[in-house]
Design an enzyme around this catalytic site. Structure first.
Site, PDB file in Angstrom:
ATOM      1  N   ASP A  88      43.429  38.637  47.718  1.00  0.00           N
ATOM      2  CA  ASP A  88      42.105  38.405  47.840  1.00  0.00           C
ATOM      3  C   ASP A  88      41.258  39.302  47.421  1.00  0.00           C
ATOM      4  O   ASP A  88      40.829  40.064  47.800  1.00  0.00           O
ATOM      5  CB  ASP A  88      42.086  37.384  49.312  1.00  0.00           C
ATOM      6  CG  ASP A  88      40.574  36.944  49.818  1.00  0.00           C
ATOM      7  OD1 ASP A  88      40.252  36.820  48.821  1.00  0.00           O
ATOM      8  OD2 ASP A  88      40.468  36.980  50.652  1.00  0.00           O
ATOM      9  N   ASP A 267      37.399  35.384  42.213  1.00  0.00           N
ATOM     10  CA  ASP A 267      38.074  35.345  43.218  1.00  0.00           C
ATOM     11  C   ASP A 267      39.967  34.477  43.763  1.00  0.00           C
ATOM     12  O   ASP A 267      39.922  33.270  42.927  1.00  0.00           O
ATOM     13  CB  ASP A 267      37.467  34.266  44.588  1.00  0.00           C
ATOM     14  CG  ASP A 267      38.156  35.045  46.295  1.00  0.00           C
ATOM     15  OD1 ASP A 267      38.539  35.389  46.639  1.00  0.00           O
ATOM     16  OD2 ASP A 267      37.425  33.933  46.385  1.00  0.00           O
TER      17      ASP A 267
END
Length: 468
Positions: A88, A267
């Site tokens: 992440d 992301d």
């Protein structure tokens, strides 16, 4: 799954609120698995194991077989307890499910606690992660964490409670790879402090499950030159605490869609792409046959040959039609995977874009680089054409026209100090559900805030309900 029974509007609203908290807050084939102890979990998750990397300081990135979530196998503590951790770049906080957790999600995942490691130390701090619905909370500890053969000691959260959303995803926790901002050391900072890598840089290559063997990989210390071709084109980040960069333009069928002067958050913990409704509308307006009932979700003809390209620092990149739209439509109408929801100050670009490029996150020089992925499994992804003459049309090995997401250019306000959520009407073609948040780490004498943890955007298409 329970999420499928919820109204479409509620699901879309929840992902917007959750993603907004994550990015707009300064708070903190189903194959056998490599580690036999991971096979004992009482769950029905499908895990597509990645091929073993040959590049130094590299780890294979497993996935769930649907391109919804990408995670690495980490080993924690003195007994090297194996855990799946979501990769992440939209979060700095690292946490795993704790052995004392009695939540439904913890019961079907690997857990970690004091009984699993003689080297674990309690820090006295607690952490909590607030979601659109539910939360994750527990204690901060300090212990070893090993990935790609690299072992560091660092603080991370051990959750005592988790939201039921996590029952849907294979990963047992989050590996935060964004910048810091709080008092707690991040994984990337721990690597630097331990002098484990000579340069604080990592490269990410994400594979598409439908293309065959999973060769997804993350390489620390330097990019893996075997995974890309040509030059890496870099764009400087606007803040050291977030992987957000300026983007130039969106090119549809060789022409500018007029989507400029925005910011893009890159992301790996987000599945799809989200942008301001008016800009998303401009993109689809340039695609013949596109339609939307709400300005949030769009469909296009399934046989569309439209080309959409995303431009950074004068170089354009394409995204395969496999990623831009879903093949689950009916009546020659296919849902698309760019949503008209502004959940950050600009654009949020996830794996639907990143599967099409090799991405380099350079902490030392504060920049993100993109390059064309090396040809593999009979496909080709490309980039490169100056912004002034945008004609990026690339085809994959099966002849499908590749497509991309949206562009933007940095504004002065990154939105990290606010709380911005999107508003939307009834969604018809697709819906999304997500887990993300605001992280608060606290102790009796201090209140430490760091970037939010993780998000996974799961899309449920109009005619077929997909659940992890």
């Amino acid at each position: 799954m329970a999420q499928i029974d919820q109204p479409t509007t509620s699901k879309v609203a929840r992902i917007a609120a959750a993603l907004g908290r994550k990015h707009n807050s300064d708070l903190p084939s189903r194959t056998l698995l490599r580690d036999s102890s991971l096979r004992t979990r009482e769950n029905d998750f499908s895990v597509v194991e990645a091929e073993e990397p040959t590049h130094s300081n590299s780890a294979g990135i497993d996935q769930d077989g649907t391109d919804f979530s990408y995670f690495v196998e980490a080993h924690l503590g003195s007994d090297a307890t194996p855990m799946y951790m979501l990769v992440d770049t939209g979060a700095s906080t690292t946490w795993v499910m704790g052995s004392k957790c009695t939540s439904k999600a913890c019961a079907v995942h690997n857990t970690f606690g004091p009984e699993d490691s003689t080297s674990l130390k309690q820090t006295g701090d607690s952490f909590s992660v607030e979601y659109g619905s539910g939360s994750v909370g527990g204690q901060m500890v300090s212990d070893s964490l090993q990935i790609a053969g690299m072992k560091v000691t660092m603080p991370f959260g051990v959750a005592n409670e988790t939201s039921d959303q996590f029952t849907e995803f294979p990963f047992d926790g989050i590996l935060g790879l964004s910048g810091g901002g709080g008092d707690e050391t991040t994984f990337l900072e721990a690597l630097t402090e331990a002098k484990t890598v000579s340069s604080n840089v990592f490269g990410v290559s994400l594979s598409r499950s439908s293309d065959g063997p999973n060769d997804s990989e993350i390489s620390f210390g330097a990019p893996n030159p075997a995974r890309y071709t040509g030059d890496i084109s870099y764009t400087s980040v606007v803040s050291k605490n977030s992987w957000a960069i300026p983007m130039d333009d969106v090119i549809v069928n060789g022409q500018s869609a007029g989507v400029k002067s925005q910011l893009a958050y890159i992301d790996t913990g987000t599945t799809y792409a989200f942008g301001p409704p008016d800009q998303v509308k401009a993109i689809y307006k340039a695609i013949p046959g596109s339609s939307s009932a709400d300005g949030v979700t769009y469909t296009i003809p399934c046989d569309s040959k439209a080309s959409v390209a995303l431009t950074f620092s004068g170089t354009s990149y394409t995204v395969s039609s496999k990623d831009f739209m879903s093949s689950s439509g009916s009546g020659n109408r296919c849902p698309c995977n760019i949503f008209g929801m502004q959940v950050v100050s600009g654009w949020l670009l996830g794996d639907m874009f990143l599967k099409n490029v090799y991405t380099v996150f350079d902490v030392d020089k504060g920049r993100i680089g993109f390059a064309s992925k090396a040809t593999a499994k009979g496909s080709s992804t490309t980039a490169s054409s100056p912004t002034g003459t945008p004609t990026p049309t690339v085809t994959s090995g099966n002849g499908a026209t590749t497509l991309t997401t949206v562009t933007a250019t940095a504004g002065s306000d990154m939105g990290l100090g606010g709380h911005q959520t999107g508003t939307m009407s009834t969604a018809t073609a697709a819906t999304a559900a997500a887990t993300t948040s605001t992280v608060v780490v606290s102790s009796s004498n201090r209140h430490v805030q760091s970037r939010g943890f993780s998000v996974l955007a799961m899309c449920i298409l109009s005619t077929i309900a997909l659940a992890l």
